[in-house]
Design a protein around this motif. Structure first.
Motif, PDB file in Angstrom:
ATOM      1  N   THR A  48      41.781  30.674  42.925  1.00 33.36           N
ATOM      2  CA  THR A  48      41.681  29.230  42.705  1.00 33.36           C
ATOM      3  C   THR A  48      42.652  28.445  43.581  1.00 33.36           C
ATOM      4  N   TYR A  49      43.617  29.134  44.171  1.00 32.68           N
ATOM      5  CA  TYR A  49      44.543  28.475  45.094  1.00 32.68           C
ATOM      6  C   TYR A  49      43.824  28.074  46.375  1.00 32.68           C
ATOM      7  N   TYR A  50      42.839  28.883  46.768  1.00 30.13           N
ATOM      8  CA  TYR A  50      42.152  28.687  48.041  1.00 30.13           C
ATOM      9  C   TYR A  50      40.843  27.923  47.926  1.00 30.13           C
ATOM     10  N   ARG A  51      40.147  28.074  46.791  1.00 29.85           N
ATOM     11  CA  ARG A  51      38.845  27.418  46.663  1.00 29.85           C
ATOM     12  C   ARG A  51      38.498  27.218  45.196  1.00 29.85           C
ATOM     13  N   LEU A  52      37.648  26.231  44.946  1.00 30.92           N
ATOM     14  CA  LEU A  52      37.181  25.974  43.593  1.00 30.92           C
ATOM     15  C   LEU A  52      36.208  27.057  43.157  1.00 30.92           C
ATOM     16  N   GLN A  53      36.186  27.321  41.869  1.00 30.02           N
ATOM     17  CA  GLN A  53      35.254  28.267  41.282  1.00 30.02           C
ATOM     18  C   GLN A  53      34.201  27.480  40.487  1.00 30.02           C
ATOM     19  N   SER A  54      33.198  28.174  39.983  1.00 27.27           N
ATOM     20  CA  SER A  54      32.172  27.506  39.185  1.00 27.27           C
ATOM     21  C   SER A  54      32.461  27.676  37.695  1.00 27.27           C
ATOM     22  N   PRO A  55      32.023  26.740  36.853  1.00 26.28           N
ATOM     23  CA  PRO A  55      32.183  26.924  35.409  1.00 26.28           C
ATOM     24  C   PRO A  55      31.601  28.250  34.934  1.00 26.28           C
ATOM     25  N   ASP A  56      30.489  28.670  35.547  1.00 26.68           N
ATOM     26  CA  ASP A  56      29.856  29.922  35.143  1.00 26.68           C
ATOM     27  C   ASP A  56      30.774  31.119  35.406  1.00 26.68           C
ATOM     28  N   SER A  57      31.540  31.074  36.493  1.00 30.82           N
ATOM     29  CA  SER A  57      32.478  32.162  36.776  1.00 30.82           C
ATOM     30  C   SER A  57      33.529  32.275  35.676  1.00 30.82           C
ATOM     31  N   PHE A  58      34.084  31.156  35.269  1.00 33.19           N
ATOM     32  CA  PHE A  58      35.092  31.183  34.207  1.00 33.19           C
ATOM     33  C   PHE A  58      34.492  31.701  32.902  1.00 33.19           C
ATOM     34  N   ARG A  59      33.251  31.291  32.597  1.00 28.04           N
ATOM     35  CA  ARG A  59      32.592  31.780  31.381  1.00 28.04           C
ATOM     36  C   ARG A  59      32.397  33.291  31.437  1.00 28.04           C
ATOM     37  N   LYS A  60      32.001  33.809  32.597  1.00 28.45           N
ATOM     38  CA  LYS A  60      31.779  35.253  32.747  1.00 28.45           C
ATOM     39  C   LYS A  60      33.097  36.016  32.622  1.00 28.45           C
ATOM     40  N   TRP A  61      34.156  35.467  33.206  1.00 28.81           N
ATOM     41  CA  TRP A  61      35.458  36.141  33.088  1.00 28.81           C
ATOM     42  C   TRP A  61      35.900  36.191  31.630  1.00 28.81           C
ATOM     43  N   ALA A  62      35.739  35.091  30.930  1.00 29.15           N
ATOM     44  CA  ALA A  62      36.148  35.049  29.524  1.00 29.15           C
ATOM     45  C   ALA A  62      35.367  36.057  28.691  1.00 29.15           C
ATOM     46  N   ALA A  63      34.084  36.216  29.004  1.00 33.52           N
ATOM     47  CA  ALA A  63      33.234  37.129  28.238  1.00 33.52           C
ATOM     48  C   ALA A  63      33.564  38.585  28.515  1.00 33.52           C
ATOM     49  N   ALA A  64      34.217  38.880  29.634  1.00 32.67           N
ATOM     50  CA  ALA A  64      34.461  40.263  30.044  1.00 32.67           C
ATOM     51  C   ALA A  64      35.750  40.844  29.482  1.00 32.67           C
ATOM     52  N   VAL A  65      36.562  40.018  28.826  1.00 32.48           N
ATOM     53  CA  VAL A  65      37.885  40.476  28.394  1.00 32.48           C
ATOM     54  C   VAL A  65      38.034  40.356  26.878  1.00 32.48           C
ATOM     55  N   PRO A  66      38.993  41.059  26.289  1.00 38.51           N
ATOM     56  CA  PRO A  66      39.208  40.977  24.835  1.00 38.51           C
ATOM     57  C   PRO A  66      39.604  39.574  24.395  1.00 38.51           C
ATOM     58  N   ASP A  67      39.475  39.326  23.102  1.00 42.18           N
ATOM     59  CA  ASP A  67      39.733  37.996  22.557  1.00 42.18           C
ATOM     60  C   ASP A  67      41.166  37.533  22.775  1.00 42.18           C
ATOM     61  N   ASP A  68      42.119  38.466  22.793  1.00 39.08           N
ATOM     62  CA  ASP A  68      43.522  38.072  22.911  1.00 39.08           C
ATOM     63  C   ASP A  68      44.049  38.142  24.342  1.00 39.08           C
ATOM     64  N   PHE A  69      43.144  38.316  25.288  1.00 38.61           N
ATOM     65  CA  PHE A  69      43.534  38.388  26.700  1.00 38.61           C
ATOM     66  C   PHE A  69      43.726  36.970  27.240  1.00 38.61           C
TER      67      PHE A  69
END
Length: 248
Positions: A48-69
């Motif tokens: 994110t320092y170099y370029r903007l990401q998409s909302p969908d990317s953030f949603r996918k990252w959140a879904a891939a990790v445990p609840d307390d991550f």
């Protein structure tokens, strides 16, 4: 006051030398985040320092990790690498509006990193801090400031950071000064001096010291984020896991 929590992490999760070492041989690249999140408790997102990401990317990252991550997110260079920080408002709004709040409760501190050539200008920096909101889309925002010039070793800087509840990053680095002042209800440490000759990046004695330091920061209820970052990056996961083992 209850104790805070110590999280230990690495920078990113896409790194070729980790494949077959930190990542099991043959693990699909699409599952590398899932695997990393099972081994450490936080990841610092540097893309994110170099370029903007998409909302969908953030949603996918959140879904891939445990609840307390937790993910911490490095702010865009367009916000911090500028002559007049007070003029960063539009860039800050664009950065915060890219969808990072889709992480919800998994959004940790935002890292605002400044170049080593950036000097402390009290009026300008105060104006910059005033541009950093406490919430976005109903999600709490916490701000960490990584300054890299000795001129920031100024009581005025630490006081304005304290008033903004912004953490001054503790950067263990041979290249930049380290500011140990605690200015927020959380600590953000970036340990950048790992050595490739050490299987765990640091000697056992050094890891023992970092574990005690992390516990000291936590005392009194402060959340602590410790990242094994840069240095010998190939050793970062092993260093993180070794520190986590000492912290129990």
């Amino acid at each position: 006051m209850a104790d805070g929590r110590i999280r230990v992490g690495i920078g990113g999760w896409t790194y070729e030398p980790w494949r077959g070492t930190f990542f099991p041989k043959g693990l699909p690249h699409a599952r590398e985040l899932e695997h990393a999140a099972s081994r450490v408790s936080a990841i610092e997102v540097n893309g994110t320092y170099y370029r903007l990401q998409s909302p969908d990317s953030f949603r996918k990252w959140a879904a891939a990790v445990p609840d307390d991550f937790v993910f911490t997110v490095k702010a865009s260079r367009y916000c911090t690498n500028r002559k007049v920080l007070a003029e960063a408002g539009e860039s800050i709004d664009r950065f915060l509006g890219q969808g990072l709040t889709e992480l919800g409760s998994k959004l940790g501190p935002i890292l605002w990193q400044f170049m080593g050539t950036k000097h402390f200008d009290a009026e300008d920096f105060a104006a910059f801090l005033a541009l950093l909101p406490e919430r976005r889309d109903g999600v709490r925002l916490r701000h960490a400031l990584e300054v890299r010039h000795e001129s920031f070793n100024d009581p005025a800087f630490f006081e304005m950071a304290r008033k903004a509840n912004a953490a001054v990053v503790f950067a263990d680095s041979r290249e930049h000064p380290c500011f140990p002042e605690q200015t927020a209800d959380f600590t953000y440490a970036r340990l950048q001096d790992a050595e490739e000759a050490e299987p765990a990046g640091y000697t056992s004695e050094a890891l023992d010291r970092w574990a005690e330091q992390a516990k000291a920061w936590r005392d009194g209820g402060r959340d602590v984020f410790v990242f094994m970052i840069n240095g010998a990056k190939v050793r970062a996961p092993a260093a993180a896991e070794a520190l986590m083992a000492r912290l129990g």
